[in-house]
Design a protein around this motif. Structure first.
Motif, PDB file in Angstrom:
ATOM      1  N   UNK A  34     -45.515   0.825   6.671  1.00 53.07           N
ATOM      2  CA  UNK A  34     -44.462   0.058   6.006  1.00 53.07           C
ATOM      3  C   UNK A  34     -43.384   0.970   5.422  1.00 53.07           C
ATOM      4  N   UNK A  35     -42.194   0.458   5.329  1.00 55.91           N
ATOM      5  CA  UNK A  35     -41.104   1.200   4.694  1.00 55.91           C
ATOM      6  C   UNK A  35     -41.493   1.519   3.255  1.00 55.91           C
ATOM      7  N   UNK A  36     -41.394   2.799   2.877  1.00 61.58           N
ATOM      8  CA  UNK A  36     -41.778   3.213   1.540  1.00 61.58           C
ATOM      9  C   UNK A  36     -43.176   3.794   1.450  1.00 61.58           C
ATOM     10  N   UNK A  37     -43.910   3.809   2.569  1.00 63.17           N
ATOM     11  CA  UNK A  37     -45.278   4.338   2.552  1.00 63.17           C
ATOM     12  C   UNK A  37     -45.303   5.857   2.413  1.00 63.17           C
ATOM     13  N   UNK A  38     -44.172   6.509   2.726  1.00 65.63           N
ATOM     14  CA  UNK A  38     -44.095   7.963   2.568  1.00 65.63           C
ATOM     15  C   UNK A  38     -44.141   8.741   3.867  1.00 65.63           C
ATOM     16  N   UNK A  39     -43.774   8.115   4.979  1.00 64.48           N
ATOM     17  CA  UNK A  39     -43.870   8.761   6.292  1.00 64.48           C
ATOM     18  C   UNK A  39     -43.050  10.053   6.364  1.00 64.48           C
ATOM     19  N   UNK A  40     -41.798   9.995   5.943  1.00 60.63           N
ATOM     20  CA  UNK A  40     -40.938  11.173   6.047  1.00 60.63           C
ATOM     21  C   UNK A  40     -41.470  12.342   5.223  1.00 60.63           C
ATOM     22  N   UNK A  41     -41.944  12.055   4.037  1.00 60.37           N
ATOM     23  CA  UNK A  41     -42.481  13.105   3.168  1.00 60.37           C
ATOM     24  C   UNK A  41     -43.699  13.772   3.782  1.00 60.37           C
ATOM     25  N   UNK A  42     -44.620  12.963   4.289  1.00 58.44           N
ATOM     26  CA  UNK A  42     -45.858  13.499   4.870  1.00 58.44           C
ATOM     27  C   UNK A  42     -45.556  14.312   6.124  1.00 58.44           C
ATOM     28  N   UNK A  43     -44.689  13.799   6.977  1.00 55.73           N
ATOM     29  CA  UNK A  43     -44.336  14.525   8.199  1.00 55.73           C
ATOM     30  C   UNK A  43     -43.669  15.853   7.857  1.00 55.73           C
ATOM     31  N   UNK A 184     -55.079   4.429  16.166  1.00 47.56           N
ATOM     32  CA  UNK A 184     -56.298   5.231  16.318  1.00 47.56           C
ATOM     33  C   UNK A 184     -56.849   5.696  14.972  1.00 47.56           C
ATOM     34  N   UNK A 185     -55.954   5.996  14.037  1.00 44.00           N
ATOM     35  CA  UNK A 185     -56.348   6.525  12.737  1.00 44.00           C
ATOM     36  C   UNK A 185     -55.574   5.810  11.630  1.00 44.00           C
ATOM     37  N   UNK A 186     -56.146   5.815  10.434  1.00 46.16           N
ATOM     38  CA  UNK A 186     -55.461   5.257   9.266  1.00 46.16           C
ATOM     39  C   UNK A 186     -55.593   6.230   8.099  1.00 46.16           C
ATOM     40  N   UNK A 187     -54.498   6.409   7.368  1.00 47.63           N
ATOM     41  CA  UNK A 187     -54.482   7.268   6.177  1.00 47.63           C
ATOM     42  C   UNK A 187     -53.900   6.456   5.025  1.00 47.63           C
ATOM     43  N   UNK A 188     -54.569   6.470   3.883  1.00 43.19           N
ATOM     44  CA  UNK A 188     -54.033   5.823   2.681  1.00 43.19           C
ATOM     45  C   UNK A 188     -53.312   6.895   1.862  1.00 43.19           C
ATOM     46  N   UNK A 189     -52.033   6.703   1.661  1.00 43.90           N
ATOM     47  CA  UNK A 189     -51.223   7.699   0.962  1.00 43.90           C
ATOM     48  C   UNK A 189     -51.229   7.436  -0.546  1.00 43.90           C
ATOM     49  N   UNK A 190     -52.388   7.670  -1.174  1.00 50.99           N
ATOM     50  CA  UNK A 190     -52.474   7.538  -2.631  1.00 50.99           C
ATOM     51  C   UNK A 190     -52.274   8.883  -3.311  1.00 50.99           C
ATOM     52  N   UNK A 191     -52.371   9.956  -2.533  1.00 47.36           N
ATOM     53  CA  UNK A 191     -52.151  11.310  -3.029  1.00 47.36           C
ATOM     54  C   UNK A 191     -51.517  12.111  -1.895  1.00 47.36           C
ATOM     55  N   UNK A 192     -50.363  12.697  -2.145  1.00 48.73           N
ATOM     56  CA  UNK A 192     -49.620  13.356  -1.063  1.00 48.73           C
ATOM     57  C   UNK A 192     -50.427  14.455  -0.396  1.00 48.73           C
ATOM     58  N   UNK A 193     -51.040  15.333  -1.171  1.00 52.97           N
ATOM     59  CA  UNK A 193     -51.770  16.454  -0.586  1.00 52.97           C
ATOM     60  C   UNK A 193     -52.956  15.984   0.254  1.00 52.97           C
TER      61      UNK A 193
END
Length: 224
Positions: A34-43, A184-193
Motif C-alpha cells: 500500500x502507498x505509505x508502507x515504506x517501499x522507497x525507504x526499504x529499497x 511469494x514473501x511478506x514483510x511487515x514494516x514495523x521496524x525499518x532495520x
C-alpha cells in the motif's frame, strides 16, 4: 524525453557474496504494498548494502513530489511521451494508479539480468500482477504496514497529499491487503532495520536456489 531510458542506480561495486555459487543470470525482485508502507525507504537501504543489485526506475505521468528528481526517483513523462513509449513497446508493464500512469522500462531489466545482475523495483499491485504473467523467474515481495492507523499516520506525515487523497489511499489499502496471497514473501514494516534485513535475507536466499546457480560445474570441480 527521447531515446532509451538511462538507468544505473544501485550499490557500488563490491565483492560477490562468497557463499553464493556463480550464476549465469540475475533475477527480478518485485516489491509492492500500500502507498505509505515504506517501499522507497526499504529499497533505498537494501540497494546500499547488497552487492550486484540494481534498481529499475519506473516512469510516471504524475508530477514530482517535493525533493524528487527526474531520472532518480522516476522518469517523469507527459501523457503524450508516456503514450509514445507504450506504442513502442518500451514498458514491461504499465498501469493507471490514482489517476496517473506508471510503467516499468523493459530494456534495462533485460540487460542487467542477462549480465548476472539482480534488479529490484517497487511498483503497484496492478503492475506486479502483469509482470507475474510474463516474467516467470521474478520474486514477488509484499510490504505491509503494522496497522492501518500507522499507515494513515505515515501518509499524513509525508505531507504530499491532501486529506481527500489520504482517505482515498487508505480506502484502496484496505482492498490491496488481499493481494498479499499472490506474492511469494511478506514483510511487515514495523521496524525499518528489521524490514531491511528481511528483504536482504530473501534476496540472498533466492541467490542460493539450485536453479539459479551453476552447481554442476562446481560439483565436478569438487570431484576432481
Amino acid at each position: 524525453m527521447s531515446g532509451d531510458f538511462h538507468i544505473g542506480q544501485g550499490s557500488d561495486p563490491a565483492p560477490a557474496n562468497p557463499l553464493v555459487l556463480r550464476r549465469s543470470r540475475g533475477f527480478l525482485i518485485v516489491l509492492s504494498g500500500p502507498s505509505g508502507a515504506g517501499k522507497n525507504t526499504i529499497v533505498g537501504e537494501v540497494l546500499g548494502r547488497v552487492p550486484d543489485l540494481r534498481y529499475s526506475i519506473s516512469a510516471s505521468t504524475r508530477p514530482p513530489r517535493p525533493g524528487e528528481v527526474d531520472g532518480v526517483n522516476y522518469f517523469f513523462l507527459s501523457e503524450k511521451e508516456f503514450e509514445q513509449r507504450v506504442k513502442s513497446g518500451d514498458f514491461l508493464e504499465w498501469a493507471t494508479v490514482y489517476g496517473h500512469r506508471y510503467g516499468t522500462p523493459r530494456k534495462y531489466i533485460e540487460k542487467m539480468t542477462a549480465s548476472g545482475q539482480d534488479v529490484i523495483l517497487d511498483i503497484d499491485i496492478q503492475g506486479a500482477m502483469k509482470i507475474k504473467k510474463t516474467w516467470e523467474d521474478a520474486v514477488f515481495v509484499f510490504l505491509l504496514p503494522p496497522s492501518l492507523s500507522e499507515l494513515e499516520k505515515r501518509l499524513i506525515l509525508r505531507g504530499s497529499d491532501t486529506e481527500e487523497v489520504v482517505r482515498h489511499r487508505l480506502s484502496c489499502a484496505r482492498e490491496e491487503l488481499e493481494a498479499v496471497f499472490d506474492y511469494d514473501y511478506v514483510i511487515v514494516n514495523d521496524d525499518k532495520e528489521k524490514a531491511v534485513s528481511a528483504l536482504m535475507n530473501i534476496i540472498y536466499a533466492e541467490r542460493c536456489r539450485v536453479k539459479r546457480c551453476e552447481c554442476r560445474e562446481f560439483i565436478d570441480d569438487l570431484r576432481r
